[in-house]
Motif scaffolding. Structure first.
Motif, PDB file in Angstrom:
ATOM      1  N   PHE A  95       0.843  -1.208   0.000  1.00 41.78           N
ATOM      2  CA  PHE A  95       0.000   0.000   0.000  1.00 41.78           C
ATOM      3  C   PHE A  95       0.875   1.254   0.000  1.00 41.78           C
ATOM      4  O   PHE A  95       0.680   2.175  -0.792  1.00 41.78           O
ATOM      5  N   TRP A  96       1.877   1.291   0.904  1.00 45.71           N
ATOM      6  CA  TRP A  96       2.715   2.491   1.016  1.00 45.71           C
ATOM      7  C   TRP A  96       3.657   2.641  -0.177  1.00 45.71           C
ATOM      8  O   TRP A  96       3.962   3.762  -0.593  1.00 45.71           O
ATOM      9  N   ALA A  97       4.091   1.527  -0.737  1.00 45.46           N
ATOM     10  CA  ALA A  97       4.928   1.611  -1.947  1.00 45.46           C
ATOM     11  C   ALA A  97       4.111   2.207  -3.100  1.00 45.46           C
ATOM     12  O   ALA A  97       4.604   3.040  -3.856  1.00 45.46           O
ATOM     13  N   LYS A  98       2.852   1.802  -3.203  1.00 44.63           N
ATOM     14  CA  LYS A  98       1.979   2.346  -4.245  1.00 44.63           C
ATOM     15  C   LYS A  98       1.714   3.829  -3.988  1.00 44.63           C
ATOM     16  O   LYS A  98       1.661   4.642  -4.911  1.00 44.63           O
ATOM     17  N   PHE A  99       1.577   4.187  -2.711  1.00 45.71           N
ATOM     18  CA  PHE A  99       1.393   5.593  -2.331  1.00 45.71           C
ATOM     19  C   PHE A  99       2.599   6.412  -2.812  1.00 45.71           C
ATOM     20  O   PHE A  99       2.441   7.484  -3.396  1.00 45.71           O
ATOM     21  N   ALA A 100       3.797   5.878  -2.571  1.00 43.41           N
ATOM     22  CA  ALA A 100       5.033   6.548  -3.014  1.00 43.41           C
ATOM     23  C   ALA A 100       5.019   6.725  -4.532  1.00 43.41           C
ATOM     24  O   ALA A 100       5.390   7.784  -5.058  1.00 43.41           O
ATOM     25  N   GLU A 101       4.581   5.703  -5.227  1.00 43.22           N
ATOM     26  CA  GLU A 101       4.543   5.723  -6.694  1.00 43.22           C
ATOM     27  C   GLU A 101       3.540   6.759  -7.198  1.00 43.22           C
ATOM     28  O   GLU A 101       3.828   7.555  -8.086  1.00 43.22           O
ATOM     29  N   ASP A 102       2.344   6.741  -6.605  1.00 45.70           N
ATOM     30  CA  ASP A 102       1.270   7.641  -7.051  1.00 45.70           C
ATOM     31  C   ASP A 102       1.594   9.103  -6.776  1.00 45.70           C
ATOM     32  O   ASP A 102       1.115   9.988  -7.483  1.00 45.70           O
ATOM     33  N   LYS A 103       2.368   9.366  -5.728  1.00 44.50           N
ATOM     34  CA  LYS A 103       2.631  10.756  -5.333  1.00 44.50           C
ATOM     35  C   LYS A 103       3.928  11.317  -5.928  1.00 44.50           C
ATOM     36  O   LYS A 103       4.280  12.465  -5.656  1.00 44.50           O
ATOM     37  N   GLY A 104       4.619  10.511  -6.713  1.00 40.31           N
ATOM     38  CA  GLY A 104       5.869  10.988  -7.324  1.00 40.31           C
ATOM     39  C   GLY A 104       5.667  12.245  -8.154  1.00 40.31           C
ATOM     40  O   GLY A 104       6.511  13.160  -8.167  1.00 40.31           O
ATOM     41  N   SER A 105       4.515  12.341  -8.832  1.00 39.12           N
ATOM     42  CA  SER A 105       4.245  13.494  -9.704  1.00 39.12           C
ATOM     43  C   SER A 105       4.075  14.781  -8.886  1.00 39.12           C
ATOM     44  O   SER A 105       4.338  15.878  -9.372  1.00 39.12           O
ATOM     45  N   THR A 106       3.639  14.639  -7.616  1.00 35.09           N
ATOM     46  CA  THR A 106       3.471  15.816  -6.743  1.00 35.09           C
ATOM     47  C   THR A 106       4.835  16.460  -6.479  1.00 35.09           C
ATOM     48  O   THR A 106       4.988  17.680  -6.553  1.00 35.09           O
ATOM     49  N   LEU A 107       5.832  15.624  -6.211  1.00 36.35           N
ATOM     50  CA  LEU A 107       7.188  16.136  -5.966  1.00 36.35           C
ATOM     51  C   LEU A 107       7.763  16.750  -7.243  1.00 36.35           C
ATOM     52  O   LEU A 107       8.455  17.765  -7.206  1.00 36.35           O
ATOM     53  N   TRP A 108       7.461  16.118  -8.374  1.00 33.55           N
ATOM     54  CA  TRP A 108       7.985  16.623  -9.646  1.00 33.55           C
ATOM     55  C   TRP A 108       7.406  17.996  -9.949  1.00 33.55           C
ATOM     56  O   TRP A 108       8.078  18.883 -10.457  1.00 33.55           O
ATOM     57  N   LYS A 109       6.115  18.170  -9.609  1.00 33.94           N
ATOM     58  CA  LYS A 109       5.451  19.457  -9.840  1.00 33.94           C
ATOM     59  C   LYS A 109       6.109  20.547  -8.986  1.00 33.94           C
ATOM     60  O   LYS A 109       6.327  21.672  -9.434  1.00 33.94           O
ATOM     61  N   PHE A 110       6.431  20.195  -7.729  1.00 39.26           N
ATOM     62  CA  PHE A 110       7.122  21.119  -6.822  1.00 39.26           C
ATOM     63  C   PHE A 110       8.447  21.561  -7.441  1.00 39.26           C
ATOM     64  O   PHE A 110       8.829  22.727  -7.358  1.00 39.26           O
ATOM     65  N   PHE A 111       9.128  20.620  -8.082  1.00 38.06           N
ATOM     66  CA  PHE A 111      10.456  20.870  -8.648  1.00 38.06           C
ATOM     67  C   PHE A 111      10.395  21.632  -9.970  1.00 38.06           C
ATOM     68  O   PHE A 111      11.255  22.446 -10.269  1.00 38.06           O
ATOM     69  N   SER A 112       9.373  21.367 -10.775  1.00 39.53           N
ATOM     70  CA  SER A 112       9.394  21.830 -12.172  1.00 39.53           C
ATOM     71  C   SER A 112       8.524  23.047 -12.445  1.00 39.53           C
ATOM     72  O   SER A 112       8.331  23.431 -13.595  1.00 39.53           O
ATOM     73  N   THR A 113       7.966  23.670 -11.379  1.00 35.81           N
ATOM     74  CA  THR A 113       7.109  24.847 -11.589  1.00 35.81           C
ATOM     75  C   THR A 113       7.633  26.041 -10.800  1.00 35.81           C
ATOM     76  O   THR A 113       8.562  25.914 -10.003  1.00 35.81           O
ATOM     77  N   SER A 114       7.009  27.188 -11.031  1.00 33.86           N
ATOM     78  CA  SER A 114       7.378  28.389 -10.272  1.00 33.86           C
ATOM     79  C   SER A 114       6.110  29.187  -9.987  1.00 33.86           C
ATOM     80  O   SER A 114       5.032  28.866 -10.475  1.00 33.86           O
ATOM     81  N   GLY A 115       6.269  30.238  -9.183  1.00 30.03           N
ATOM     82  CA  GLY A 115       5.150  31.142  -8.907  1.00 30.03           C
ATOM     83  C   GLY A 115       3.996  30.462  -8.205  1.00 30.03           C
ATOM     84  O   GLY A 115       4.171  29.625  -7.317  1.00 30.03           O
ATOM     85  N   GLU A 116       2.789  30.833  -8.639  1.00 27.48           N
ATOM     86  CA  GLU A 116       1.567  30.345  -7.992  1.00 27.48           C
ATOM     87  C   GLU A 116       1.427  28.829  -8.110  1.00 27.48           C
ATOM     88  O   GLU A 116       1.017  28.158  -7.168  1.00 27.48           O
ATOM     89  N   GLU A 117       1.783  28.320  -9.276  1.00 26.11           N
ATOM     90  CA  GLU A 117       1.691  26.878  -9.524  1.00 26.11           C
ATOM     91  C   GLU A 117       2.565  26.111  -8.521  1.00 26.11           C
ATOM     92  O   GLU A 117       2.176  25.076  -7.993  1.00 26.11           O
TER      93      GLU A 117
END
Length: 224
Positions: A95-117
């Motif tokens: 369950f937690w491994a899948k959670f890690a997998e599903d939330k990877g895009s959240t971290l990527w968004k933090f890294f790859s955006t700026s400003g309000e986004e």
């Protein structure tokens, strides 16, 4: 044991899930570094569906997707188990491994955006990290699996090393000892294990790589 090859790329936390898993198991393997802008014929042959790394090849048979590879090596080489034997504990780990997998895009968004986004992405990341902190089962344990590193620790390996580099590049700290004490302690414990510490990619190499990657992502127009 048979011949084991791993196709990966050095900045990828997904490659390192498998590298660290193989190291913890004491499995000899040949590592093949892939250039993802010019993928090898072998990689495309072994992973024709997703055309991505990592790919483990055992006795000529390819297995793709890092978490699936970890389960495969755990079943094939049972010594130093990564997953619990108890069915309930095993289900929770998955369950937690899948959670890690599903939330990877959240971290990527933090890294790859700026400003309000990026402000929105930062908020989402903190919510996700709080969920792991409060419900991930760390408690007073050293690792998600207890006293030894296991499947969930490897699934969250990106938080253990890559996130720190991303925080430095972005200039925003997400995991602080006073706000997320369990996760903060887990990162220290994770990186102090000699087998982990000695096999993680070099931070001094990672920083310029991720810095230029972020600059490139921010300069390119958003895709619709």
């Amino acid at each position: 044991m048979g011949e084991v090859k791993l196709f990966g790329t050095w900045p990828s936390p997904y490659s390192y899930r498998v590298i660290l898993g193989l190291k913890l198991k004491g499995i000899e393997y040949e590592y093949i570094e892939e250039d993802l802008s010019n993928k090898s014929e072998l990689l495309l042959q072994y992973n024709p569906i997703h055309k991505k790394i990592p790919v483990l090849v055992h006795d000529g048979k390819p297995i793709a997707e890092s978490l699936i590879i970890l389960e495969y090596i755990d079943e094939t080489w049972p010594e130093n188990p990564l997953l619990p034997t108890d069915p309930y504990e095993k289900a929770i780990a998955r369950f937690w491994a899948k959670f890690a997998e599903d939330k990877g895009s959240t971290l990527w968004k933090f890294f790859s955006t700026s400003g309000e986004e990026q402000a929105v992405a930062t908020k989402e990341c903190l919510e996700m990290l709080r969920t792991i902190e409060e419900h991930g089962g760390l408690g007073d344990k050293k690792f998600f699996g207890g006293e030894t590193i296991g499947y969930v620790d490897l699934a969250f390996g990106g938080l253990g090393h890559w996130l720190g580099v991303m925080e430095d590049v972005v200039g925003v700290k997400l995991i602080e000892p006073h706000t997320l004490p369990r996760l903060h302690a887990w990162i220290q414990n994770f990186k102090q294990v000699p087998l982990i510490r000695d096999n993680l990619p070099d931070r001094d190499q990672m920083f310029p790589f991720f810095k230029s990657r972020r600059e490139m992502l921010l300069a390119s127009p958003p895709s619709h």
